[in-house]
Design a protein around this motif. Structure first.
Motif, mmCIF file in Angstrom:
data_model
loop_
_atom_site.group_PDB
_atom_site.id
_atom_site.type_symbol
_atom_site.label_atom_id
_atom_site.label_comp_id
_atom_site.label_asym_id
_atom_site.label_seq_id
_atom_site.Cartn_x
_atom_site.Cartn_y
_atom_site.Cartn_z
ATOM 1 N N UNK A 128 -30.553 -11.636 84.127
ATOM 2 C CA UNK A 128 -29.503 -12.716 85.012
ATOM 3 C C UNK A 128 -29.064 -11.960 85.944
ATOM 4 N N UNK A 129 -29.762 -10.995 86.533
ATOM 5 C CA UNK A 129 -29.345 -10.146 87.975
ATOM 6 C C UNK A 129 -30.404 -11.270 89.004
ATOM 7 N N UNK A 130 -30.970 -12.728 88.726
ATOM 8 C CA UNK A 130 -31.877 -13.520 89.668
ATOM 9 C C UNK A 130 -31.133 -14.732 88.964
ATOM 10 N N UNK A 131 -29.933 -14.828 89.167
ATOM 11 C CA UNK A 131 -29.292 -16.012 88.194
ATOM 12 C C UNK A 131 -29.285 -16.781 89.173
ATOM 13 N N UNK A 132 -28.832 -16.452 90.365
ATOM 14 C CA UNK A 132 -28.470 -17.038 92.333
ATOM 15 C C UNK A 132 -29.465 -17.472 92.791
ATOM 16 N N UNK A 133 -30.884 -17.497 92.507
ATOM 17 C CA UNK A 133 -32.114 -17.834 92.890
ATOM 18 C C UNK A 133 -32.725 -19.215 93.862
#
Length: 117
Positions: free
Chosen positions: A67-72
């Motif tokens: 979820x920390x990489x959701x903006x990638x």
């Protein structure tokens, strides 16, 4: 995608998740075992945070590391239903476990074959 872009996108995601919870950088730092200035550096994309520290931050925020990489993949377009689902998840993330279970039960009832509009 440049490496700096990744750092900024992950940092923005950490910031957004922290703000969703109404936490300061100090609160997130305490929960994750970091100094608040380190959290600020991560959020601004200034630090190449280690995977182990990302795990600690995710645990402190009570989210999965993914979820920390959701903006990638910010080019990804959401359908109307996916956008609605994201809003539901954001809303439920701040609720107590019994409220989440109640919402799950309501959804199950609404989408069961016996429910007619």
């Amino acid at each position: 995608m440049m490496q700096k872009d990744v750092l900024q996108l992950v940092g923005h995601r950490v910031r957004d998740l922290r703000k969703e919870r109404g936490w300061s950088q100090e609160v997130l730092g305490e929960k994750g075992g970091f100094h608040y200035s380190y959290i600020g550096q991560i959020e601004r994309g200034e630090k190449n945070v280690s995977l182990l520290n990302l795990v600690k931050i995710a645990d402190a925020l009570d989210v999965s590391v993914t979820q920390l990489f959701a903006y990638l993949d910010d080019e990804e377009k959401y359908t109307e239903s996916e956008a609605d689902l994201q809003e539901i998840v954001r809303t439920l993330r701040t609720k107590k476990p019994h409220q989440v279970r109640m919402a799950r039960n309501v959804v199950r009832e609404l989408v069961s074959d016996s429910y007619e509009v």
